[in-house]
Design an enzyme around this catalytic site. Structure first.
Site, short mmCIF file in Angstrom:
data_model
loop_
_atom_site.label_atom_id
_atom_site.label_comp_id
_atom_site.label_asym_id
_atom_site.label_seq_id
_atom_site.Cartn_x
_atom_site.Cartn_y
_atom_site.Cartn_z
N ARG A 140 -28.21 -9.80 33.64
CA ARG A 140 -28.58 -8.48 34.05
C ARG A 140 -30.00 -8.26 34.08
O ARG A 140 -30.67 -8.63 33.12
CB ARG A 140 -27.92 -7.63 32.83
CG ARG A 140 -28.19 -6.05 32.98
CD ARG A 140 -27.81 -5.32 34.28
NE ARG A 140 -27.84 -4.06 34.28
CZ ARG A 140 -27.85 -3.06 35.19
NH1 ARG A 140 -27.81 -3.16 36.36
NH2 ARG A 140 -28.13 -1.66 34.88
N GLY A 191 3.02 -2.87 8.36
CA GLY A 191 3.31 -3.69 9.70
C GLY A 191 4.60 -4.18 9.95
O GLY A 191 5.17 -4.63 8.94
N GLY A 218 -23.35 0.96 29.88
CA GLY A 218 -22.38 1.52 30.19
C GLY A 218 -21.18 0.55 30.67
O GLY A 218 -20.08 0.86 30.25
N ASP A 235 -10.34 -2.85 0.73
CA ASP A 235 -11.42 -1.94 0.92
C ASP A 235 -12.79 -3.14 0.62
O ASP A 235 -13.08 -3.42 -0.30
CB ASP A 235 -11.33 -0.87 0.32
CG ASP A 235 -12.74 0.01 0.49
OD1 ASP A 235 -13.65 -0.32 -0.10
OD2 ASP A 235 -12.44 0.90 1.32
N THR A 279 -11.32 -2.21 5.84
CA THR A 279 -10.42 -1.18 4.76
C THR A 279 -9.10 -1.94 4.63
O THR A 279 -8.62 -1.68 3.55
CB THR A 279 -10.27 0.00 4.97
OG1 THR A 279 -9.93 0.24 6.33
CG2 THR A 279 -11.72 0.65 4.79
N GLU A 297 -6.48 -5.44 3.64
CA GLU A 297 -6.51 -6.64 3.02
C GLU A 297 -7.70 -6.50 2.09
O GLU A 297 -8.50 -7.35 1.72
CB GLU A 297 -6.94 -7.60 3.80
CG GLU A 297 -5.69 -8.28 4.67
CD GLU A 297 -4.43 -8.68 3.42
OE1 GLU A 297 -4.87 -9.35 2.52
OE2 GLU A 297 -3.32 -8.53 3.76
N THR A 316 0.85 -1.39 -0.01
CA THR A 316 -0.02 -0.10 -0.07
C THR A 316 1.06 1.34 -0.03
O THR A 316 1.78 1.26 0.92
CB THR A 316 -0.80 0.15 1.18
OG1 THR A 316 -1.81 -1.22 1.13
CG2 THR A 316 -1.75 1.20 1.37
N SER A 338 -6.22 0.60 -2.94
CA SER A 338 -6.56 -0.39 -3.74
C SER A 338 -6.28 -0.44 -5.15
O SER A 338 -6.21 -1.66 -5.57
CB SER A 338 -8.35 -0.15 -3.74
OG SER A 338 -8.64 -0.32 -2.37
#
Length: 631
Positions: free
Chosen positions: A313, A180, A400, A425, A421, A423, A141, A147
């Site tokens: 809950r 990476g 929460g 988009d 997005t 590997e 990239t 892309s």
């Protein structure tokens, strides 16, 4: 509305057996390995501490046999492509930074060396990549091209006087972005660049380029920058790379699909530059498949947390005074159980995809390879969009508590967000799916003479008449009685999905036949239609995979339960797109309301099994240690 019966009790282990499928033994081993490791939470870690922890975990992973799964036995691997992908997917239950860093090292970097290189590269590098002696990057990239890989700006110009390639970033747009392993740990990069020899460009090829010297400093001519703090995945050292006339030997070219002789002569077993480019990219789909599967694992983890929370809950009182468990509310069931049904459906489609990737022969026909690439693209898109949507829903379902980092959902939400997005988009990937489906209409686009156009229009007219007749047959079956059992007829569900796919695809083809005069303008004007064609095709693939998975279930009670989960996936998908089904005469207004009633009834029937269904995922308990579940 009455729904088909559901057993009173189902063993979650029976569900796990169906979910684990072909690689059940491997998955059991991976879960055992995961459980043997002490889970170290990333909450509160700064970026550097997180990166140190992930690298340490990566080294522990390298001590197992899991990194070797995807590599050839001749170079220290285990030649189990499917097992390798499954192993990456299961890392998605834990820290997703580890999954991504492992994917970069062994999936992208190692995979590129193995699949784009030749024996000399394999012998020199693969063992060191497997055992982590050599950390690497996958530098595709660029800042100006994400892309659109085919038009990357980085160049690799061959110099016959020195037998070297000169790798260069000609402008800021050519900066390799979001790479990476680049910012901190990487030593060698697979760099994708335009190969130029003899003054002629031969398209994008991959080159091995050192980015650091033995001391860890940037290699001569290489500039490295840290991408810095991200919304998530901060255990991955993403960086930027630029190259200033960096020289690498001729052997640095990964030359399986194209080679340069000492004198600069270019040769390739694939004559067409375009076909060669797409063949090269097609060999690298393991990463795309792994990302989709890892997104599925993260989704399973989120749903397990949310369902367990919803099952304990309490909120507001019944008339008799007892407080209501929130999962007893229909609204809460629709939040979680619809997502749970789709998660099961996507899982079974993903299992089939991994099996197809594992089984495909290296010399398989191009048509078969393209079909696999298309399926991988479509499932990656729907898996990752589903993860983004479902993890958000799970967070909301926990109120929460779900917003607190200690309860894990906030981190899952941040870490999976980028999956839509990278590997590929997702929007581009769905276009790729539709493009593959449209090849059947190719002859109509190659010859747009008046005769061919007239024939095409005539065929479309016939198809429309037949389509309307089919729609009426549907309506007759749907309205012949008040019996709603047809909604639970698997054949009817699958035919409805197939009919929608056929209609949408035919409509796209008809609109695109005008593209000869203005290809971009026409395509851009129907892009929404193209994307719909891709999506409804994948919807149908997913439903069919779920239906086939039911046949693999040997436990009768588990099979009946999964049958109802499959109904919920099918009917909730129809409900979500009922505007289309109504507009095109596939269902009546009365039947549309019945679909919603059936979805609600299925939620009620499946509610007692919600905990069983998430327990079937068998997410290791150490990754579910959220304080909100303690009482």
């Amino acid at each position: 509305m009455d729904v088909p019966a559901v057993p009173d009790k189902v063993d979650p282990d029976a569900l796990t057996a169906v979910l684990d499928g072909r690689w059940a033994g491997l998955k059991r081993d991976v879960r055992a390995q995961m459980s043997a490791e002490t889970f170290r939470d990333t909450t509160g870690l700064d970026v550097e501490a997180h990166r140190v922890q992930v690298l340490d975990q990566l080294r522990k992973l390298a001590e197992t046999d899991r990194p070797a799964l995807g590599f050839d036995a001749a170079y220290g691997g285990l030649s189990d492509v499917g097992g390798s992908v499954m192993s990456f997917e299961m890392l998605g239950y834990g820290d997703l930074s580890l999954m991504v860093k492992a994917g970069v090292q062994w999936g992208l970097f190692g995979g590129a060396v193995q699949l784009l290189g030749t024996s000399a590269h394999h012998e020199k590098y693969l063992r060191r990549i497997i055992n982590l002696d050599l950390l690497g990057c996958f530098a595709m990239t660029e800042h100006g091209h994400g892309s659109d890989v085919q038009h990357l700006r980085t160049t690799a110009t061959y110099d016959p006087s020195t037998h070297e390639f000169v790798v260069h970033s000609p402008d800021p747009g050519a900066t390799k972005e979001y790479i990476g392993n680049a910012a901190r740990d990487g030593q060698l990069a697979v760099v994708f660049a335009q190969l130029i020899t003899g003054g002629e460009s031969r398209g994008v090829h991959a080159f091995l380029v050192p980015i650091r010297d033995d001391s860890g400093a940037p290699a001569p001519g290489v500039t490295i920058a840290d991408c810095g703090l991200k919304a998530g995945l901060n255990g991955v050292d993403n960086g930027r790379l630029t190259f200033d006339q960096v020289r690498v030997p001729r052997e640095a070219l990964l030359n399986r699909f194209g080679d340069v002789a000492e004198d600069g002569t270019y040769t390739s077993p694939i004559e067409s530059d375009g076909r060669r480019f797409f063949t090269m990219l097609g060999t690298l789909i393991r990463g795309r498949v792994s990302v989709g599967g890892s997104a599925g694992s993260a989704t399973q983890r989120a749903l397990t947390l949310a369902v367990r929370y919803g099952d304990q809950r309490r909120q507001f009182q019944r008339p008799e005074g007892d407080e209501v468990v929130i999962l007893d509310y229909l609204g809460h069931q629709r939040k979680l159980l619809l997502a749970l049904a789709k998660t099961y459906a996507l899982h079974f489609a993903q299992e089939e995809l991994v099996a197809a990737l594992h089984d495909i022969a290296p010399d398989a026909p191009e048509e078969e390879q393209r079909e696999l690439e298309s399926r991988a693209a479509g499932l990656k898109a729907l898996n990752t969009w589903h993860a983004t949507s479902t993890i958000q829903t799970a967070r909301e379902a926990c109120g929460g508590s779900g917003y607190l980092s200690e309860n894990l959902l906030a981190g899952l939400k941040a870490d999976t967000d980028v999956f839509t997005t990278f590997e590929g988009d997702n929007t581009v990937l769905l276009q790729l799916v539709a493009k593959g489906l449209l090849t059947q209409y190719k002859e109509h686009f190659e010859d747009l003479s008046p005769l061919a156009t007239a024939r095409f229009v005539a065929e479309q007219l016939v198809d429309t008449v037949m389509e309307r007749s089919a729609a009426w047959r549907f309506l007759e079956r749907l309205t012949e009685s008040d019996d709603a059992s047809v909604l639970f007829d698997r054949e009817w569900q699958q035919r409805l999905f197939e009919d929608r796919e056929e209609h949408v695809l035919s409509g796209v083809a008809n609109r695109l036949r005008r593209a000869a005069s203005d290809p971009f303008g026409v395509f851009n004007s129907v892009q929404d239609h193209v994307l719909l064609a891709g999506r409804v095709h994948v919807d149908r693939v997913i439903l069919d995979a779920f239906a086939r998975a039911l046949d693999t279930c040997s436990d009768p009670d588990a099979k009946v339960l999964l049958d109802r989960v499959c109904d919920l996936y099918a009917l909730s998908t129809i409900e979500a797109d009922r505007a289309w089904f109504l507009e095109h005469g596939r269902i009546s207004a009365t039947r549309s309301k019945a679909v919603t009633a059936a979805v609600n009834a299925l939620c009620g029937a499946l509610r007692p099994h919600a905990r069983t269904l998430v327990d079937g995922f068998a997410v290791p308990e150490q990754f579910l240690a959220a304080p909100m579940l303690n009482g």
